[in-house]
Write a protein that holds these residues in place. Structure first.
Motif, PDB file in Angstrom:
ATOM      1  N   ASN A 150      -1.947   8.302 -22.723  1.00 59.25           N
ATOM      2  CA  ASN A 150      -0.520   8.082 -22.523  1.00 59.25           C
ATOM      3  C   ASN A 150      -0.336   7.308 -21.227  1.00 59.25           C
ATOM      4  O   ASN A 150      -1.129   7.442 -20.305  1.00 59.25           O
ATOM      5  CB  ASN A 150       0.230   9.418 -22.411  1.00 59.25           C
ATOM      6  N   ALA A 151       0.730   6.511 -21.192  1.00 61.46           N
ATOM      7  CA  ALA A 151       0.991   5.734 -19.981  1.00 61.46           C
ATOM      8  C   ALA A 151       2.484   5.716 -19.684  1.00 61.46           C
ATOM      9  O   ALA A 151       3.309   5.635 -20.593  1.00 61.46           O
ATOM     10  CB  ALA A 151       0.481   4.309 -20.138  1.00 61.46           C
ATOM     11  N   LEU A 152       2.789   5.798 -18.417  1.00 59.38           N
ATOM     12  CA  LEU A 152       4.135   5.579 -17.915  1.00 59.38           C
ATOM     13  C   LEU A 152       4.044   4.340 -17.049  1.00 59.38           C
ATOM     14  O   LEU A 152       3.281   4.300 -16.082  1.00 59.38           O
ATOM     15  CB  LEU A 152       4.628   6.771 -17.101  1.00 59.38           C
ATOM     16  N   MET A 153       4.789   3.298 -17.437  1.00 55.67           N
ATOM     17  CA  MET A 153       4.705   2.009 -16.763  1.00 55.67           C
ATOM     18  C   MET A 153       6.073   1.668 -16.188  1.00 55.67           C
ATOM     19  O   MET A 153       7.023   1.454 -16.935  1.00 55.67           O
ATOM     20  CB  MET A 153       4.256   0.943 -17.761  1.00 55.67           C
ATOM     21  N   THR A 154       6.163   1.648 -14.868  1.00 54.57           N
ATOM     22  CA  THR A 154       7.415   1.340 -14.185  1.00 54.57           C
ATOM     23  C   THR A 154       7.304  -0.051 -13.572  1.00 54.57           C
ATOM     24  O   THR A 154       6.336  -0.353 -12.880  1.00 54.57           O
ATOM     25  CB  THR A 154       7.710   2.390 -13.094  1.00 54.57           C
ATOM     26  N   HIS A 155       8.309  -0.876 -13.865  1.00 57.02           N
ATOM     27  CA  HIS A 155       8.333  -2.267 -13.415  1.00 57.02           C
ATOM     28  C   HIS A 155       9.583  -2.477 -12.569  1.00 57.02           C
ATOM     29  O   HIS A 155      10.681  -2.130 -13.001  1.00 57.02           O
ATOM     30  CB  HIS A 155       8.393  -3.208 -14.617  1.00 57.02           C
ATOM     31  N   VAL A 156       9.419  -3.044 -11.387  1.00 57.88           N
ATOM     32  CA  VAL A 156      10.541  -3.339 -10.489  1.00 57.88           C
ATOM     33  C   VAL A 156      10.849  -4.823 -10.622  1.00 57.88           C
ATOM     34  O   VAL A 156       9.984  -5.672 -10.368  1.00 57.88           O
ATOM     35  CB  VAL A 156      10.191  -2.984  -9.030  1.00 57.88           C
ATOM     36  N   HIS A 157      12.083  -5.131 -11.012  1.00 57.51           N
ATOM     37  CA  HIS A 157      12.479  -6.532 -11.187  1.00 57.51           C
ATOM     38  C   HIS A 157      12.533  -7.273  -9.858  1.00 57.51           C
ATOM     39  O   HIS A 157      12.837  -6.688  -8.810  1.00 57.51           O
ATOM     40  CB  HIS A 157      13.872  -6.611 -11.835  1.00 57.51           C
ATOM     41  N   HIS A 158      12.247  -8.571  -9.922  1.00 58.22           N
ATOM     42  CA  HIS A 158      12.440  -9.446  -8.773  1.00 58.22           C
ATOM     43  C   HIS A 158      13.935  -9.514  -8.450  1.00 58.22           C
ATOM     44  O   HIS A 158      14.781  -9.389  -9.350  1.00 58.22           O
ATOM     45  CB  HIS A 158      11.962 -10.873  -9.090  1.00 58.22           C
ATOM     46  N   ASP A 159      14.272  -9.738  -7.193  1.00 56.38           N
ATOM     47  CA  ASP A 159      15.666  -9.899  -6.802  1.00 56.38           C
ATOM     48  C   ASP A 159      16.325 -11.031  -7.585  1.00 56.38           C
ATOM     49  O   ASP A 159      17.492 -10.937  -7.965  1.00 56.38           O
ATOM     50  CB  ASP A 159      15.786 -10.164  -5.304  1.00 56.38           C
ATOM     51  N   ALA A 160      15.592 -12.102  -7.841  1.00 58.42           N
ATOM     52  CA  ALA A 160      16.149 -13.247  -8.578  1.00 58.42           C
ATOM     53  C   ALA A 160      16.589 -12.831  -9.986  1.00 58.42           C
ATOM     54  O   ALA A 160      17.615 -13.298 -10.485  1.00 58.42           O
ATOM     55  CB  ALA A 160      15.132 -14.377  -8.661  1.00 58.42           C
ATOM     56  N   THR A 161      15.836 -11.939 -10.602  1.00 60.44           N
ATOM     57  CA  THR A 161      16.213 -11.439 -11.933  1.00 60.44           C
ATOM     58  C   THR A 161      17.504 -10.648 -11.845  1.00 60.44           C
ATOM     59  O   THR A 161      18.417 -10.833 -12.650  1.00 60.44           O
ATOM     60  CB  THR A 161      15.091 -10.561 -12.521  1.00 60.44           C
ATOM     61  N   LEU A 162      17.582  -9.771 -10.858  1.00 60.43           N
ATOM     62  CA  LEU A 162      18.775  -8.943 -10.695  1.00 60.43           C
ATOM     63  C   LEU A 162      19.996  -9.801 -10.377  1.00 60.43           C
ATOM     64  O   LEU A 162      21.092  -9.527 -10.850  1.00 60.43           O
ATOM     65  CB  LEU A 162      18.553  -7.893  -9.609  1.00 60.43           C
ATOM     66  N   ASN A 163      19.809 -10.847  -9.578  1.00 66.43           N
ATOM     67  CA  ASN A 163      20.918 -11.733  -9.217  1.00 66.43           C
ATOM     68  C   ASN A 163      21.473 -12.475 -10.427  1.00 66.43           C
ATOM     69  O   ASN A 163      22.648 -12.857 -10.432  1.00 66.43           O
ATOM     70  CB  ASN A 163      20.489 -12.731  -8.140  1.00 66.43           C
ATOM     71  N   GLN A 164      20.648 -12.686 -11.442  1.00 63.11           N
ATOM     72  CA  GLN A 164      21.105 -13.393 -12.636  1.00 63.11           C
ATOM     73  C   GLN A 164      21.802 -12.451 -13.622  1.00 63.11           C
ATOM     74  O   GLN A 164      22.388 -12.908 -14.596  1.00 63.11           O
ATOM     75  CB  GLN A 164      19.936 -14.086 -13.334  1.00 63.11           C
ATOM     76  N   ARG A 165      21.736 -11.177 -13.349  1.00 60.97           N
ATOM     77  CA  ARG A 165      22.390 -10.192 -14.210  1.00 60.97           C
ATOM     78  C   ARG A 165      23.635  -9.679 -13.497  1.00 60.97           C
ATOM     79  O   ARG A 165      23.868  -9.943 -12.329  1.00 60.97           O
ATOM     80  CB  ARG A 165      21.424  -9.052 -14.517  1.00 60.97           C
ATOM     81  N   ASP A 166      24.426  -8.866 -14.196  1.00 62.14           N
ATOM     82  CA  ASP A 166      25.665  -8.365 -13.588  1.00 62.14           C
ATOM     83  C   ASP A 166      25.387  -7.367 -12.470  1.00 62.14           C
ATOM     84  O   ASP A 166      24.250  -7.003 -12.209  1.00 62.14           O
ATOM     85  CB  ASP A 166      26.575  -7.762 -14.655  1.00 62.14           C
ATOM     86  N   ASP A 167      26.444  -6.921 -11.828  1.00 55.36           N
ATOM     87  CA  ASP A 167      26.321  -6.040 -10.667  1.00 55.36           C
ATOM     88  C   ASP A 167      25.718  -4.676 -10.985  1.00 55.36           C
ATOM     89  O   ASP A 167      25.313  -3.962 -10.070  1.00 55.36           O
ATOM     90  CB  ASP A 167      27.693  -5.836 -10.011  1.00 55.36           C
ATOM     91  N   VAL A 168      25.690  -4.288 -12.241  1.00 52.75           N
ATOM     92  CA  VAL A 168      25.152  -2.978 -12.586  1.00 52.75           C
ATOM     93  C   VAL A 168      23.735  -3.083 -13.153  1.00 52.75           C
ATOM     94  O   VAL A 168      23.260  -2.164 -13.799  1.00 52.75           O
ATOM     95  CB  VAL A 168      26.079  -2.241 -13.582  1.00 52.75           C
TER      96      VAL A 168
END
Length: 163
Positions: free
Chosen positions: A90-108
């Motif tokens: 079993n695996a739990l894989m957590t990925h943290v988005h780049h700031d640039a990705t978050l900036n291209q999405r909405d505030d939430v």
């Protein structure tokens, strides 16, 4: 039946592989300690072989600022002295988005994309120990959004329940 030594060596390989992914140890030849030259990697994003599998892994992780892969419940199957084995975990894989990705999405936008899944692997024993000859990633659930340009159905492989 898998010997204690083979189980310990394969389990260590799984954990070292995840650690190398998270620490981004992608120097030339980094994957030689983990995979055979003809390895086959199967993920919801596609199947790749050999050096292409290594490049695909590096590219996939490059879509994130950081990652953390946790393996648990490793089950191994190899006859004593065998040159081939199977393993699953079993695996739990957590990925943290780049700031640039978050900036291209909405505030939430959720900064995390988390996947719970199952890995299945075939291994071969060589002069330097066990190496993955095939690795299959099967997502079971996801939370958050995948990186830009990747559809949620692709990542879930058609069977995740999502958010």
């Amino acid at each position: 039946m898998t010997t204690q030594t083979d189980h310990a060596e394969i389990s260590t390989l799984v954990h070292r592989f995840f650690l190398a992914l998270d620490e981004r140890r992608f120097t030339a030849g980094w994957a030689d300690g983990f995979v055979t030259r003809d390895t086959r990697m199967e993920t919801p994003l596609g199947t790749s072989h050999g050096a292409d599998a290594v490049r695909a892994t590096e590219e996939a992780l490059g879509r994130y600022a950081r990652t953390q892969h946790i393996a648990t419940g490793i089950v191994t199957d190899a006859d004593a002295g065998a040159e081939r084995a199977k393993a699953s975990w079993n695996a739990l894989m957590t990925h943290v988005h780049h700031d640039a990705t978050l900036n291209q999405r909405d505030d939430v936008a959720d900064p995390l994309f988390t996947v719970g899944g199952r890995f299945e692997a075939e291994l071969r024993r060589g002069a330097d120990g066990w190496r993955f000859s095939r690795v299959t990633v099967r997502p079971i659930w996801t939370k958050g959004q995948p990186p830009l340009g990747i559809g949620e159905q692709e990542v879930r492989g058609g069977h995740g329940t999502g958010q």
